[in-house]
Every structure is written in structure tokens, then in C-alpha cells.
Design a protein around this motif. Structure first.
Motif, PDB file in Angstrom:
ATOM      1  N   GLN A 238       0.832  -1.209   0.000  1.00 57.94           N
ATOM      2  CA  GLN A 238       0.000   0.000   0.000  1.00 57.94           C
ATOM      3  C   GLN A 238       0.864   1.254   0.000  1.00 57.94           C
ATOM      4  OE1 GLN A 238      -3.190   0.234  -0.479  1.00 57.94           O
ATOM      5  NE2 GLN A 238      -3.168   2.471  -0.314  1.00 57.94           N
ATOM      6  N   ALA A 239       1.926   1.237   0.800  1.00 58.68           N
ATOM      7  CA  ALA A 239       2.819   2.395   0.837  1.00 58.68           C
ATOM      8  C   ALA A 239       3.472   2.628  -0.522  1.00 58.68           C
ATOM      9  CB  ALA A 239       3.885   2.195   1.916  1.00 58.68           C
ATOM     10  N   ILE A 240       3.866   1.549  -1.183  1.00 52.64           N
ATOM     11  CA  ILE A 240       4.506   1.665  -2.504  1.00 52.64           C
ATOM     12  C   ILE A 240       3.523   2.224  -3.523  1.00 52.64           C
ATOM     13  CG2 ILE A 240       5.565   0.354  -4.390  1.00 52.64           C
ATOM     14  CD1 ILE A 240       6.558  -1.601  -2.187  1.00 52.64           C
ATOM     15  N   ARG A 241       2.285   1.753  -3.492  1.00 52.62           N
ATOM     16  CA  ARG A 241       1.283   2.266  -4.439  1.00 52.62           C
ATOM     17  C   ARG A 241       1.018   3.753  -4.208  1.00 52.62           C
ATOM     18  NH1 ARG A 241      -3.321  -2.431  -5.478  1.00 52.62           N
ATOM     19  NH2 ARG A 241      -1.861  -4.156  -5.801  1.00 52.62           N
ATOM     20  N   MET A 242       1.037   4.169  -2.958  1.00 49.27           N
ATOM     21  CA  MET A 242       0.837   5.583  -2.658  1.00 49.27           C
ATOM     22  C   MET A 242       2.015   6.414  -3.173  1.00 49.27           C
ATOM     23  SD  MET A 242      -0.695   5.038   1.177  1.00 49.27           S
ATOM     24  CE  MET A 242      -0.449   6.726   1.692  1.00 49.27           C
ATOM     25  N   LYS A 243       3.226   5.845  -3.079  1.00 43.94           N
ATOM     26  CA  LYS A 243       4.387   6.558  -3.613  1.00 43.94           C
ATOM     27  C   LYS A 243       4.313   6.646  -5.137  1.00 43.94           C
ATOM     28  CE  LYS A 243       9.418   6.743  -3.549  1.00 43.94           C
ATOM     29  NZ  LYS A 243      10.685   6.090  -3.148  1.00 43.94           N
ATOM     30  N   GLU A 244       3.885   5.574  -5.767  1.00 50.57           N
ATOM     31  CA  GLU A 244       3.735   5.579  -7.222  1.00 50.57           C
ATOM     32  C   GLU A 244       2.674   6.585  -7.670  1.00 50.57           C
ATOM     33  OE1 GLU A 244       5.005   0.901  -8.071  1.00 50.57           O
ATOM     34  OE2 GLU A 244       2.899   1.464  -7.890  1.00 50.57           O
ATOM     35  N   ALA A 245       1.666   6.813  -6.813  1.00 49.61           N
ATOM     36  CA  ALA A 245       0.605   7.775  -7.126  1.00 49.61           C
ATOM     37  C   ALA A 245       1.017   9.212  -6.835  1.00 49.61           C
ATOM     38  CB  ALA A 245      -0.657   7.425  -6.345  1.00 49.61           C
TER      39      ALA A 245
ATOM     40  N   ILE B  67       9.440   5.941   1.932  1.00 42.47           N
ATOM     41  CA  ILE B  67       8.890   4.798   2.665  1.00 42.47           C
ATOM     42  C   ILE B  67       9.976   4.232   3.564  1.00 42.47           C
ATOM     43  CG2 ILE B  67       7.846   2.509   2.509  1.00 42.47           C
ATOM     44  CD1 ILE B  67       6.923   3.290  -0.333  1.00 42.47           C
ATOM     45  N   LEU B  68       9.721   4.244   4.862  1.00 42.34           N
ATOM     46  CA  LEU B  68      10.624   3.673   5.853  1.00 42.34           C
ATOM     47  C   LEU B  68       9.996   2.397   6.407  1.00 42.34           C
ATOM     48  CD1 LEU B  68      13.016   3.749   7.916  1.00 42.34           C
ATOM     49  CD2 LEU B  68      11.525   5.160   9.372  1.00 42.34           C
ATOM     50  N   VAL B  69      10.729   1.293   6.366  1.00 43.22           N
ATOM     51  CA  VAL B  69      10.224   0.045   6.940  1.00 43.22           C
ATOM     52  C   VAL B  69      11.003  -0.266   8.215  1.00 43.22           C
ATOM     53  CG1 VAL B  69       9.274  -1.015   4.864  1.00 43.22           C
ATOM     54  CG2 VAL B  69      11.702  -1.272   5.351  1.00 43.22           C
ATOM     55  N   VAL B  70      10.301  -0.776   9.213  1.00 43.74           N
ATOM     56  CA  VAL B  70      10.893  -1.038  10.527  1.00 43.74           C
ATOM     57  C   VAL B  70      10.538  -2.446  10.960  1.00 43.74           C
ATOM     58  CG1 VAL B  70      10.999  -0.314  12.935  1.00 43.74           C
ATOM     59  CG2 VAL B  70      10.655   1.392  11.144  1.00 43.74           C
ATOM     60  N   SER B  71      11.518  -3.148  11.529  1.00 42.86           N
ATOM     61  CA  SER B  71      11.257  -4.466  12.100  1.00 42.86           C
ATOM     62  C   SER B  71      11.979  -4.569  13.431  1.00 42.86           C
ATOM     63  CB  SER B  71      11.725  -5.584  11.151  1.00 42.86           C
ATOM     64  OG  SER B  71      11.256  -6.847  11.604  1.00 42.86           O
ATOM     65  N   ILE B  72      11.500  -5.478  14.273  1.00 48.60           N
ATOM     66  CA  ILE B  72      12.073  -5.684  15.605  1.00 48.60           C
ATOM     67  C   ILE B  72      12.351  -7.170  15.778  1.00 48.60           C
ATOM     68  CG2 ILE B  72      11.748  -5.289  18.081  1.00 48.60           C
ATOM     69  CD1 ILE B  72       9.448  -3.345  17.301  1.00 48.60           C
ATOM     70  N   GLY B  73      13.584  -7.511  16.153  1.00 48.07           N
ATOM     71  CA  GLY B  73      13.876  -8.920  16.360  1.00 48.07           C
ATOM     72  C   GLY B  73      15.332  -9.266  16.127  1.00 48.07           C
ATOM     73  N   LEU B  74      15.566 -10.505  15.769  1.00 49.55           N
ATOM     74  CA  LEU B  74      16.904 -11.042  15.572  1.00 49.55           C
ATOM     75  C   LEU B  74      17.562 -10.466  14.314  1.00 49.55           C
ATOM     76  CD1 LEU B  74      16.047 -14.760  16.396  1.00 49.55           C
ATOM     77  CD2 LEU B  74      17.320 -13.183  17.863  1.00 49.55           C
TER      78      LEU B  74
ATOM     79  N   MET C 295      10.757  -4.685  -2.699  1.00 48.74           N
ATOM     80  CA  MET C 295       9.422  -4.376  -3.185  1.00 48.74           C
ATOM     81  C   MET C 295       9.311  -2.920  -3.611  1.00 48.74           C
ATOM     82  SD  MET C 295       7.001  -6.436  -0.449  1.00 48.74           S
ATOM     83  CE  MET C 295       5.464  -5.821  -1.168  1.00 48.74           C
ATOM     84  N   GLY C 296      10.098  -2.036  -2.926  1.00 47.62           N
ATOM     85  CA  GLY C 296      10.040  -0.628  -3.305  1.00 47.62           C
ATOM     86  C   GLY C 296      10.227   0.362  -2.176  1.00 47.62           C
ATOM     87  N   ALA C 297      10.419  -0.132  -0.938  1.00 45.82           N
ATOM     88  CA  ALA C 297      10.682   0.782   0.179  1.00 45.82           C
ATOM     89  C   ALA C 297      12.047   1.441  -0.009  1.00 45.82           C
ATOM     90  CB  ALA C 297      10.624   0.038   1.507  1.00 45.82           C
ATOM     91  N   ASP C 298      12.243   2.599   0.624  1.00 50.98           N
ATOM     92  CA  ASP C 298      13.464   3.383   0.419  1.00 50.98           C
ATOM     93  C   ASP C 298      14.573   3.057   1.404  1.00 50.98           C
ATOM     94  OD1 ASP C 298      12.522   5.188  -1.763  1.00 50.98           O
ATOM     95  OD2 ASP C 298      11.040   5.726  -0.248  1.00 50.98           O
ATOM     96  N   ARG C 299      14.233   2.868   2.669  1.00 50.56           N
ATOM     97  CA  ARG C 299      15.250   2.527   3.659  1.00 50.56           C
ATOM     98  C   ARG C 299      14.606   1.762   4.799  1.00 50.56           C
ATOM     99  NH1 ARG C 299      15.729   6.509   7.850  1.00 50.56           N
ATOM    100  NH2 ARG C 299      14.229   8.217   7.557  1.00 50.56           N
ATOM    101  N   ALA C 300      15.466   1.196   5.661  1.00 52.42           N
ATOM    102  CA  ALA C 300      14.956   0.305   6.694  1.00 52.42           C
ATOM    103  C   ALA C 300      15.686   0.516   8.013  1.00 52.42           C
ATOM    104  CB  ALA C 300      15.095  -1.147   6.258  1.00 52.42           C
ATOM    105  N   ILE C 301      14.997   0.190   9.097  1.00 49.24           N
ATOM    106  CA  ILE C 301      15.586   0.202  10.442  1.00 49.24           C
ATOM    107  C   ILE C 301      15.255  -1.131  11.105  1.00 49.24           C
ATOM    108  CG2 ILE C 301      15.527   1.232  12.743  1.00 49.24           C
ATOM    109  CD1 ILE C 301      14.851   3.896  11.481  1.00 49.24           C
ATOM    110  N   LEU C 302      16.279  -1.792  11.633  1.00 48.88           N
ATOM    111  CA  LEU C 302      16.081  -2.997  12.439  1.00 48.88           C
ATOM    112  C   LEU C 302      16.402  -2.677  13.886  1.00 48.88           C
ATOM    113  CD1 LEU C 302      15.632  -6.005  12.997  1.00 48.88           C
ATOM    114  CD2 LEU C 302      18.025  -6.404  12.357  1.00 48.88           C
ATOM    115  N   VAL C 303      15.433  -2.870  14.758  1.00 51.88           N
ATOM    116  CA  VAL C 303      15.666  -2.749  16.190  1.00 51.88           C
ATOM    117  C   VAL C 303      16.011  -4.152  16.668  1.00 51.88           C
ATOM    118  CG1 VAL C 303      14.724  -2.033  18.410  1.00 51.88           C
ATOM    119  CG2 VAL C 303      14.016  -0.847  16.316  1.00 51.88           C
ATOM    120  N   GLU C 304      17.297  -4.381  16.881  1.00 56.14           N
ATOM    121  CA  GLU C 304      17.790  -5.744  17.103  1.00 56.14           C
ATOM    122  C   GLU C 304      17.691  -6.147  18.568  1.00 56.14           C
ATOM    123  OE1 GLU C 304      22.103  -7.785  16.878  1.00 56.14           O
ATOM    124  OE2 GLU C 304      21.458  -6.830  15.000  1.00 56.14           O
TER     125      GLU C 304
END
Length: 249
Positions: free
Chosen positions: A45-52, A58-65, A78-87
Motif C-alpha cells: 500500500q505504501a509503494i502504491r501511494m508513492k507511485e501515485a 517509505i521507511l520500513v521497521v522491524s524488531i527482532g533477531l 518491493m520498493g521501500a526506500d530505507r529500513a531500520i532494524l531494532v535488534e
């Protein structure tokens, strides 16, 4: 507008989940992992909004290993620009997830946070609502349509009675339902490009968040096997079995 999307690494939905022999959890060793399907819809959905043209980053975030980096790289492909992992190597429960995301929101200042409505491993369906409460932002859960327009967004929610249409002010938190979109396949060229996109790794302590579990899993077990069906001679016998054996009426 910057959009932040939270993603979770879970057991691949096509894999049969097995409970560990000691009953402490599900088996994940040598098991194929993947992005949570609802999170995948959020990224799409975020990618489609950017295309529009309504989203600039688009920043993607995940938490874990550390292995969660693979899931983030998928989102980047898929098309996100950057990412943050909270390890972290502890079990991160919904409230801790919401607190971590709140800290990143304060740092990144996105105009919209998109999350999957629930993860298919714990099925909690809580983090999005908790994050909205901690931020004191408007929220819309279980959305099947999202149309940003300036300082607000038109959303359609899936509810028990059908569909509900709302107008919410931005910034806001929304959680995605299955009918929002169909996520795209990741191509090999985009997978290669994703390796060069920025991925930041930080610790919960750096955000000032305590992610220690508040709940303890006492035991986990598979549901009992379903018994064989029986034939009844007439309606009277069916009603008798429903009342005295199944005890549902």
C-alpha cells in the motif's frame, strides 16, 4: 509525506507449524521464514501511494533477531526506500512493539504509519491500536481502502456488519486487512538493488525502551485431533446429541 511501515518476520504461512517437544513454543529451527502477510500488504500500500505521488519516502521497521534483515531487504526490494532494524533476542510483545515504534516515530516524524492488522504467529491484533494510543493519533483498523488527501485520509474499514467509511486526520495509524491490495512479486533486479539501500541497526536501549516480556508462556500444545463424524437416524437424535453430547444448545 513520509510513511513508516512496520513489518514482522514469521514462519512462512505455507509451512505447517509444529510445537516444540518441551511445549515452550513453535519450532523455528531450519524452518522457512517470511514477511507476515498483513505486513506485506502494508508495504504494498505504501509503494502504491508513492507511485501515485502522495508519498515521498517509505521507511520500513522491524524488531527482532539479525535474521529480520532478510525480511527488511524483501520490503526494500518491493520498493521501500530505507529500513531500520531494532535488534533484540527477547520475545517482543505488542506493548513493547508499540513503544519501540513510538520512539522511532518521534525520531523520523512520519505523516502516516501503516501496519498489518495482526501477525499470523501470535494473532494478537494489538500493536497498531496501542501505538495510536501512545501517540494520541487517530487510527483506523482493518482497512480495505485508503485514500490520502492533504491533511486527512478517506478510509474504508472491514467490520462485522459490512463496511465503514471514515475520514481521519493525519498523522494517523492504520492497520491493513486482506482486501486492501494484492502484494507484488519481488523481481531479481530489485532484490539486487535492495542490497545497496540503507538499513540501520539499532538496539532498544538506544531508543530508551524496555522490551522485556510482561507475559510468560506457560505451555503451548497442538489442538486435539478432530473426532470422526457420525450419522444420525432423524432430527430428534440430532437434537439429542447437540444438547447432551456437544452441549451447544
Amino acid at each position: 509525506m513520509k510513511v513508516m511501515v512496520a513489518v514482522k518476520r514469521v514462519v512462512d504461512p505455507n509451512i505447517k507449524v509444529r510445537v516444540k517437544a518441551d511445549g515452550t513454543g513453535v519450532e523455528t529451527a531450519n524452518i522457512k521464514m517470511a514477511m507476515n502477510p498483513f505486513c506485506e500488504i502494508a508495504v504494498e500500500q505504501a509503494i502504491r501511494m508513492k507511485e501515485a505521488g502522495t508519498v515521498t519516502e517509505i521507511l520500513v521497521v522491524s524488531i527482532g533477531l539479525p535474521t529480520c534483515q532478510e525480511t527488511l531487504r524483501t520490503a526494500l526490494a518491493m520498493g521501500a526506500d530505507r529500513a531500520i532494524l531494532v535488534e533484540t533476542d527477547v520475545e517482543v510483545q505488542p506493548l513493547a512493539v508499540a513503544k519501540v515504534l513510538k520512539a522511532i516515530v518521534a525520531k523520523e516524524n512520519p505523516g502516516l504509519v501503516i501496519m498489518g492488522k495482526q501477525a499470523i504467529d501470535d494473532d494478537c491484533n494489538q500493536s497498531g491500536q496501542m501505538l495510536a494510543a501512545l501517540l494520541d493519533w487517530p487510527q483506523a483498523a482493518f482497512i480495505s481502502k485508503l485514500e490520502p488527501a492533504g491533511d486527512h485520509a478517506e478510509v474504508t474499514r472491514e467490520i462485522d456488519g459490512g463496511l465503514e467509511k471514515l475520514t481521519i486526520k493525519l498523522p494517523a495509524v492504520v492497520t491493513t486487512d486482506l482486501r486492501l491490495n494484492e502484494p507484488r512479486y519481488v523481481t531479481l533486479p530489485n532484490i539486487m538493488k535492495a542490497k545497496k539501500k540503507p538499513l540501520e541497526v539499532i538496539k532498544p536501549d538506544a531508543l530508551g525502551v524496555d522490551v522485556a516480556p510482561r507475559l510468560k508462556t506457560v505451555k503451548m500444545q497442538e489442538p486435539p485431533k478432530r473426532g470422526a463424524g457420525v450419522k444420525v437416524a432423524d432430527v430428534a437424535e440430532l437434537i439429542d446429541k447437540l444438547r447432551n453430547e456437544a452441549k451447544v444448545i
